[in-house]
Write an enzyme that holds these catalytic residues in place. Sequence first.
Site, PDB file in Angstrom:
ATOM      1  N   CYS A   2       0.825  -1.200   0.000  1.00 46.53           N
ATOM      2  CA  CYS A   2       0.000   0.000   0.000  1.00 46.53           C
ATOM      3  C   CYS A   2       0.862   1.253   0.000  1.00 46.53           C
ATOM      4  O   CYS A   2       2.074   1.209   0.097  1.00 46.53           O
ATOM      5  CB  CYS A   2      -0.907   0.043   1.228  1.00 46.53           C
ATOM      6  SG  CYS A   2      -1.940  -1.397   1.475  1.00 46.53           S
ATOM      7  N   ALA A  51      -3.803  -5.030  -3.688  1.00 44.40           N
ATOM      8  CA  ALA A  51      -4.277  -6.260  -3.050  1.00 44.40           C
ATOM      9  C   ALA A  51      -3.409  -7.445  -3.466  1.00 44.40           C
ATOM     10  O   ALA A  51      -3.329  -7.784  -4.654  1.00 44.40           O
ATOM     11  CB  ALA A  51      -5.732  -6.518  -3.407  1.00 44.40           C
ATOM     12  N   ILE A  52      -2.776  -8.090  -2.474  1.00 45.15           N
ATOM     13  CA  ILE A  52      -1.899  -9.243  -2.713  1.00 45.15           C
ATOM     14  C   ILE A  52      -2.390 -10.456  -1.918  1.00 45.15           C
ATOM     15  O   ILE A  52      -2.470 -11.565  -2.430  1.00 45.15           O
ATOM     16  CB  ILE A  52      -0.442  -8.925  -2.302  1.00 45.15           C
ATOM     17  CG1 ILE A  52       0.070  -7.674  -3.041  1.00 45.15           C
ATOM     18  CG2 ILE A  52       0.463 -10.122  -2.570  1.00 45.15           C
ATOM     19  CD1 ILE A  52       0.244  -7.837  -4.522  1.00 45.15           C
ATOM     20  N   ASN A  74       1.676  -0.750   5.086  1.00 45.15           N
ATOM     21  CA  ASN A  74       2.257  -0.917   3.757  1.00 45.15           C
ATOM     22  C   ASN A  74       3.284  -2.036   3.834  1.00 45.15           C
ATOM     23  O   ASN A  74       4.239  -1.941   4.603  1.00 45.15           O
ATOM     24  CB  ASN A  74       2.932   0.386   3.312  1.00 45.15           C
ATOM     25  CG  ASN A  74       3.783   0.216   2.068  1.00 45.15           C
ATOM     26  OD1 ASN A  74       3.550  -0.657   1.252  1.00 45.15           O
ATOM     27  ND2 ASN A  74       4.797   1.062   1.931  1.00 45.15           N
ATOM     28  N   GLY A  75       3.087  -3.107   3.067  1.00 37.48           N
ATOM     29  CA  GLY A  75       4.082  -4.170   3.038  1.00 37.48           C
ATOM     30  C   GLY A  75       3.479  -5.552   3.125  1.00 37.48           C
ATOM     31  O   GLY A  75       2.306  -5.765   2.819  1.00 37.48           O
ATOM     32  N   GLU A  76       4.315  -6.501   3.526  1.00 36.71           N
ATOM     33  CA  GLU A  76       3.906  -7.897   3.680  1.00 36.71           C
ATOM     34  C   GLU A  76       4.575  -8.473   4.922  1.00 36.71           C
ATOM     35  O   GLU A  76       5.769  -8.261   5.148  1.00 36.71           O
ATOM     36  CB  GLU A  76       4.328  -8.745   2.466  1.00 36.71           C
ATOM     37  CG  GLU A  76       3.777  -8.281   1.127  1.00 36.71           C
ATOM     38  CD  GLU A  76       2.304  -8.568   0.951  1.00 36.71           C
ATOM     39  OE1 GLU A  76       1.721  -9.280   1.797  1.00 36.71           O
ATOM     40  OE2 GLU A  76       1.723  -8.076  -0.036  1.00 36.71           O
ATOM     41  N   ILE A 288      16.200  -7.407 -18.403  1.00 30.49           N
ATOM     42  CA  ILE A 288      16.335  -6.169 -19.157  1.00 30.49           C
ATOM     43  C   ILE A 288      17.787  -5.993 -19.576  1.00 30.49           C
ATOM     44  O   ILE A 288      18.717  -6.420 -18.864  1.00 30.49           O
ATOM     45  CB  ILE A 288      15.844  -4.973 -18.328  1.00 30.49           C
ATOM     46  CG1 ILE A 288      15.529  -3.783 -19.221  1.00 30.49           C
ATOM     47  CG2 ILE A 288      16.823  -4.599 -17.236  1.00 30.49           C
ATOM     48  CD1 ILE A 288      14.566  -2.799 -18.588  1.00 30.49           C
TER      49      ILE A 288
END
Length: 639
Positions: A2, A51-52, A74-76, A288
Amino acid sequence: MCGICGVVYTDPGKVDSSLLKKANDLLAHRGPDDEGSFADEHAGIAMRRLAIIDLKTGHQPMSSRDGSLHLVFNGEIYNFQELRSALQKDGVSLRTDSDTEVILALYEREGKDCLRRLRGMFAFALWDSRKKRLFVARDRIGKKPLVYAQGNGFFAFASELRSLLVWPGVERAVNGKAVDYLLSLQYIPSPLSIYKGIHKLPPGHFLTFESGRLSVERYWDLPLGQPPSASDPEEASALLREKLTEAVRLRMISDVPLGAFLSGGVDSSIVVALMSRLSEKPVKTFSIGFEEEEFSELPYAREVAKAYGCDHREFIVTAEMAEVLPKLAWHYGEPYADASALPSYYVSRETRRFVTVALNGDGGDENFAGYVRYFAMKAARHFDALPAPARRALRSASELLPDRQAPFSFFWKLKRFLRSTVFTDLAARHLKMVCYFSEEDKKGLYTPAMLREIGEDRGKDRADAERYLDSAFLRAKDEDFVNRLLYADFATYLPECLMTKMDIASMANSLEARSPFLDHEFMELAFRMPGEWKLKGLKGHKWILKKAFLDLLPASIRRRGKMGFGIPLGPWFRGRLKSYWEELVLSPEALGRGYFEPAALKTIWEQHQRGTRDHGYRLWALLMLELWHREYEPGFKGF
């Protein structure tokens, strides 16, 4: 994942809901799936959600059952399932399947000590409406950002700097010392920001704001002075393999599609190999590269992807893609000069087309001495026994090497190394190896007004950047030599530069980036191993890591040296970006900002164009400073 923001007033009735919404809307890219807010007479907090986990019931802000505590996060939290089960066994009734509620429940039971239970990346704010107390915390490593401002009777916080600028009373005078740090290090270290009135909460810290008083405290550090975590390399290899496998498995928990960044280096290759073993489906990998082959790692990434049957995609970055730079300057919120932010942005953008979560290899170099400078610092110790005149002679000899060498070329590295040997102090030597603009380069660069702003006596003692690095070396003074080097990067470059780069580049594209090598339990295990196992002799970079995963790495990946995420800035600024730089940085508007002597800037530019010196990375720093001004402070006219 978030974006969060909020404000607390010491006097009631001052929360402006329209400003709270404006601050929150500025974070929409961090969370396009949902939004929410809470306000009472003293505080307002808000969030934007990507949303995870727990897609249906993870709405925020989340409140306690009695309505006294309100959380934005904010985070996991990767161990939330384990913590959730433990809470339920203790009789705690939970309403959702989210990690957010786990934090809330733990705080209710343990207060600030809940932080020691959390394994993950996070920045969260918890408002206690009963005690009129705000509690804000940031994860141990600094994966998730948190900035704040304290003014007359208020305190504001946010995930990104621009959201603070909406609040009246936030001082936004430009900090000249921050600009000086930027030119030295390519980033502005916490707690500083580009604005004098805005600060960053350092990693591994929490703060409280109550009754107008702000308190900031550290709650975690690497295990300094602890006994070894393994008795021999065989045991160490087994422990590392077990713990990193666990870290990867935890980071593969997701209710949305996930994949991995794959550079072709040792670290990301190990992560992809472990993911492949843990997944029933081919891992989606993303790489990349550049048109200039000497800067591109795509062949190595392709080899790893083929070895593990990955669903692999590649992208090429060209000079024309620099058109995104004003957008990058806006997203970073303050001047940021690590040029790899450009390819990081593009790989994140392309990856987001296919997945919402991407694992990466960040942290492998800082855990296991992967950078060439670790070798150089170790080798330079052999010169310390030489008398000072001999060291000065070596420095003089370095001047015979041509200045036009491209950054990161052999002779460029050799020249930096020889110049650094004149110093015996670790911080001074380290700074000489990593700096963009050295103190010598800055002579004649700053205007008198800028010199007054940063302190006219600078140079008589130690440069600010050198003192900043020295504080990290001093904290680890009792560790072995290599681990001291690793700790210094853990405390400075890793969180302040690399984590900033990845968080902003990925979240600008609504992509969540996860880093198994930055699992704090894994880092504690690795740090407590002897430095000689990480940098064996003078050439065995990541020796113990490669030993632990020998069977998973193709031979070509094991043997290759560190390449880094370099960009062909030298030729770009002599070619397709020449007019772009000149029209911006040498414009009357830019020259009138009062930082630099115009003649000094023009000399740098002309030397680069003639090819007598390669100033590519310095030119990039100057460009990003000017682009930031045009996004945030276009009318700035000096101090």
